[in-house]
Write an enzyme that holds these catalytic residues in place. Structure first.
Site, short mmCIF file in Angstrom:
data_model
loop_
_atom_site.label_atom_id
_atom_site.label_comp_id
_atom_site.label_asym_id
_atom_site.label_seq_id
_atom_site.Cartn_x
_atom_site.Cartn_y
_atom_site.Cartn_z
N HIS A 53 0.82 -1.21 0.00
CA HIS A 53 0.00 0.00 0.00
C HIS A 53 0.86 1.26 0.00
CE1 HIS A 53 -3.94 1.83 0.41
NE2 HIS A 53 -3.48 2.62 1.36
N TYR A 56 4.43 0.11 -3.09
CA TYR A 56 4.19 -0.40 -4.45
C TYR A 56 5.28 -1.38 -4.88
CZ TYR A 56 0.88 3.50 -4.76
OH TYR A 56 -0.16 4.37 -4.54
N HIS A 99 -10.42 2.60 -1.02
CA HIS A 99 -10.64 2.26 0.39
C HIS A 99 -11.47 0.99 0.45
CE1 HIS A 99 -10.10 4.69 4.32
NE2 HIS A 99 -8.95 4.57 3.71
N ASP A 121 -5.38 14.98 0.41
CA ASP A 121 -4.35 14.92 -0.63
C ASP A 121 -4.43 16.14 -1.53
OD1 ASP A 121 -3.04 12.56 0.05
OD2 ASP A 121 -4.43 11.30 -1.06
N ASP A 274 -0.36 15.30 3.86
CA ASP A 274 -1.40 14.61 4.61
C ASP A 274 -0.81 13.44 5.38
OD1 ASP A 274 -3.81 13.20 5.31
OD2 ASP A 274 -3.58 12.04 3.47
#
Length: 740
Positions: A53, A56, A99, A121, A274
């Site tokens: 997550h 990658y 999500h 974001d 974020d």
């Protein structure tokens, strides 16, 4: 508080295996990066940052295939969101995120925090979010649990976006049994900024402050990143503790405080990011890595809403509504005053250092001291073995499926009642699509469109993904996803600019799944190159499977386009009687993976026909030129259900019917050949339109009356628009009623 394992106990008992860190990776960290055993906190940080997550590691090798540059691209992948120039010193900022796993176990909060995260974001780039969209794929509605999941997911999306005052203007919702145990929830956010206000996630400058702003840190969402890097089993309800809890009112305050800082006092700021997946560790280490800096944090200073939190818990918490700032030394109090006004925490929790290490202190002890790059850049890539799915080989050896339609009217009505086709109004009415009054086109059309205030311009946006086509042929299906998105943008009279993506796939350790991922990216990349729509941001969501059964490979393409003059905005509904109807693009026998095939056989099978991308691009440009000249009354992209569904949907807006006479068969009316449009043209422009589109457009009739009168090659039908609309509108409310 639980006693943490010693480094020696970690080596012996291997708890990291449950955190998605492999034994090979652990040994590599010990032997090659640290030259010692990591402690409990450090091991947790590596597990989170080396998860798929965050890193990658499985997909990076194929993601490099994406085209990411273009004359309008100001920021491509690697930051909070992509940034695209729209002229006049302005830019559009957008990104999509998945999500899926949180939504499967706690749908309201999973969906809500998905929206919250993608909004952060966007405003971390210095942009004000102006719209959200979604892409939702669920199991069939005859299952009570699926109906509950869907209702809660929609409520979560609407609840968060509505409280934030940000309109939800579009999206998609499809149904297939393959998503029963693992629904797909993708959220996209779009923002606008003045280019001069653009920010980056950067931390540098020795002595500069690392400031934590926003909500306090709790124990929610710990190891959410590694949770999203695992497959499900049928007992995944027990994993609710990995799902974050959102507070949209807190996020609204955070948004306004951050924008006040970035727009009025950017000179105080070095960078902003974020706190998303993997919480503080992700944002802080990524910012330090980007700035080629060291960083030291004192975790005792982190605002906490629960007592007795360990360093491990503080660093890996994914509590929502938090941001990390790098603030120039001497301006800490200035920044704090802004956040104090909004009643938000703003605390200096560390400083930028001259070295290259990432140091954490907790209760007076150093609990982490590792190279920054060991978390962000030294991840071991894990490309998987690949194998073409056997079903593709089997289908290629079989004759193509040809549908038989004996009763056109009956089939037409059945098609409009299919869950994927039927009106989604009962769900989209949950969303406030008009808040802030910039919305020109809301949910239900090919694209959502917002005006750019102070100009004549508009921004068109869409999300598109059809897992059935990717399943049948990942490369061709990938091309089709981009062509479909571009078609939606063009149909609104907008020029396609760029895309974001969410790559939703099963377990990448399965050779067939990795083959699907690789080849779908090849297809998306090829289409983006030809259509000149670079990839500027995105997200990968793997391990979407339950008890070993993967979802369809479901990449979502989110595309943004520019309406140069809103006076020439095009809607999908017929506007006047007497306009000429044109079918743009050639119709072939494209039934594999179609809604018609699913409806008549209950299955998906066959091989897809390839696309001529250069040809599609050519006539799309000619069609757009006609729109910009004001020669087009309405336009509708053809997708699920083919021309049949587009005719019906175009008639529903104003109740205007059509008289259609053409050489298509009843089956071809439902063909899903990509790249086509249904266009209505005022008679005074018809000759010019026909000349411009030439062989790529055929006149099929006129708008007229209050029914669809169809004269086809093999059958005819007279279908009252009001009756069709009633079927289309009532299908989902009927299916959503309890059947238990």
């Amino acid at each position: 508080m639980m006693q943490e394992m010693t480094p020696e106990e970690i080596k012996e008992k291997k708890p990291y295996l449950d955190w998605s860190l492999s034994e090979e990776e652990y040994d590599y960290i010990c032997d090659k990066l640290l030259h010692r055993l990591p402690n409990y906190t450090e091991t947790g940080l590596f597990a989170a940052m080396w998860s798929e997550h965050c890193s990658y590691k499985k997909s990076k090798s194929v993601l490099r295939l994406f085209p990411t540059k273009g004359p309008r691209i100001l920021q491509g992948p690697g930051e909070g969101a992509g940034v695209v120039d729209i002229g006049d010193g302005q830019a559009v900022v957008f990104k999509a995120e998945s999500h899926n796993h949180p939504t499967a176990v706690e749908p309201y909060q999973g969906a809500a925090t998905g929206v919250g995260g993608i909004l952060r974001d966007v405003f971390s780039m210095g942009a004000r979010p102006v719209a959200t969209l979604d892409s939702l794929h669920f199991g069939e509605l005859d299952d009570a649990h699926t109906r509950w999941l869907l209702n809660e997911t929609v409520a979560g999306i609407g609840g968060y976006g509505n409280c934030m005052g940000i309109p939800t203007v579009g999206g998609e919702l499809t149904f297939d049994d393959i998503y029963k145990g693992n629904p797909v929830m993708n959220a996209m956010s779009v923002g606008l900024l003045d280019v001069k206000d653009m920010q980056k996630g950067l931390a540098q400058g020795e002595g500069n402050a690392v400031m934590y702003v926003g909500a306090k840190t709790g124990r929610d969402g710990i190891h959410g990143a590694t949770f999203a890097s695992h497959s499900f089993d049928s007992e995944h309800e027990s994993q609710r503790s990995a799902v974050q809890v959102g507070d949209p009112f807190m996020e609204k305050l955070l948004l306004e405080a951050c924008l006040e800082l970035t727009q009025k006092h950017a000179d105080w700021l070095v960078g902003i990011q974020d706190m998303g997946a993997a919480g503080i560790v992700s944002s802080s280490s990524e910012m330090a890595s980007e700035g080629k800096s060291g960083m030291e944090l004192n975790l005792d200073l982190v605002p906490q809403r629960e007592s007795g939190m360990s360093a491990y818990e503080i660093m890996l918490s994914e509590s929502q509504e938090r941001m990390l700032l790098c603030v120039k030394k001497g301006h800490e109090e200035d920044v704090k005053k802004i956040f104090d006004f909004y009643d938000l925490d703003a605390v200096v929790i560390g400083r930028i250092t001259s070295g290259h290490n990432y140091v954490l202190r907790h209760h007076g002890e150093v609990v982490c001291d590792i190279p920054v790059t060991s978390l962000t850049e030294d991840v071991l890539e894990e490309p998987s073995e690949e194998k073409q799915p056997q079903h593709m080989i089997d289908d290629a050896a079989k004759p193509a499926w040809e549908p038989e339609i004996t009763d056109l009217a009956k089939t037409y009505k059945q098609m409009l009642a299919q869950p994927t086709i039927a009106s989604k109004g009962m769900f989209t009415q949950t969303y406030d699509s008009m808040v802030r009054t910039s919305t020109v086109v809301g949910p239900g059309e090919d694209s959502g469109v917002l005006r750019v205030r102070g100009t004549h311009k508009g921004i068109a946006m869409t999300t598109d993904g059809n897992g059935r086509f990717i399943y049948l042929d990942p490369e061709i299906g990938g091309k089709r996803a981009v062509v479909e998105a571009a078609g939606n943008i063009i149909a609104s009279g907008a020029e396609p600019l760029a895309i974001t993506d969410c790559l939703n796939f099963g377990n990448p350790n399965e050779p067939e799944v990795f083959w699907e991922l690789h080849h779908s990216v090849m297809g998306i990349a090829k289409a983006c190159e030809v259509l000149e729509t670079p990839v500027v941001s995105g997200n990968v969501s793997l391990y979407n499977e339950t008890d070993g059964k993967s979802i369809y490979p479901t990449p979502m393409v989110g595309m943004v386009g520019l309406v140069k003059n809103l006076d020439h905005l095009v809607r999908d509904s017929f506007q006047e009687e007497g306009d000429d109807l044109y079918l743009v693009g050639q119709t072939g026998a494209d039934y594999a993976g179609s809604e018609l095939q699913k409806m008549l056989t209950g299955e998906i099978f066959g091989s897809l026909n390839d696309l001529d991308l250069d040809h599609i691009k050519d006539y799309q440009k000619r069609l757009l030129a006609q729109m910009e000249a004001g020669h087009v009354a309405s336009a509708h992209d053809l997708s699920e259900g083919g021309l049949a569904v587009s005719l019906a949907e175009s008639s529903f807006g104003h109740g205007i019917g059509a008289e259609v006479a053409c050489d298509l068969t009843s089956a071809e009316l439902f063909s899903e050949t990509p790249g086509r449009f249904l266009v209505s043209v005022p008679s005074e422009y018809s000759a010019e339109f026909a000349a411009a589109l030439a062989a790529d457009a055929v006149k099929i009739g006129q708008t007229a009356g209050d029914s669809l009168k169809l004269t086809l090659k093999d059958q005819a039908a007279d279908l009252p628009v009001a009756e069709l609309k009633q079927i289309w509108e009532e299908a989902l409310p009927c299916l959503m009623k309890s059947k238990d």
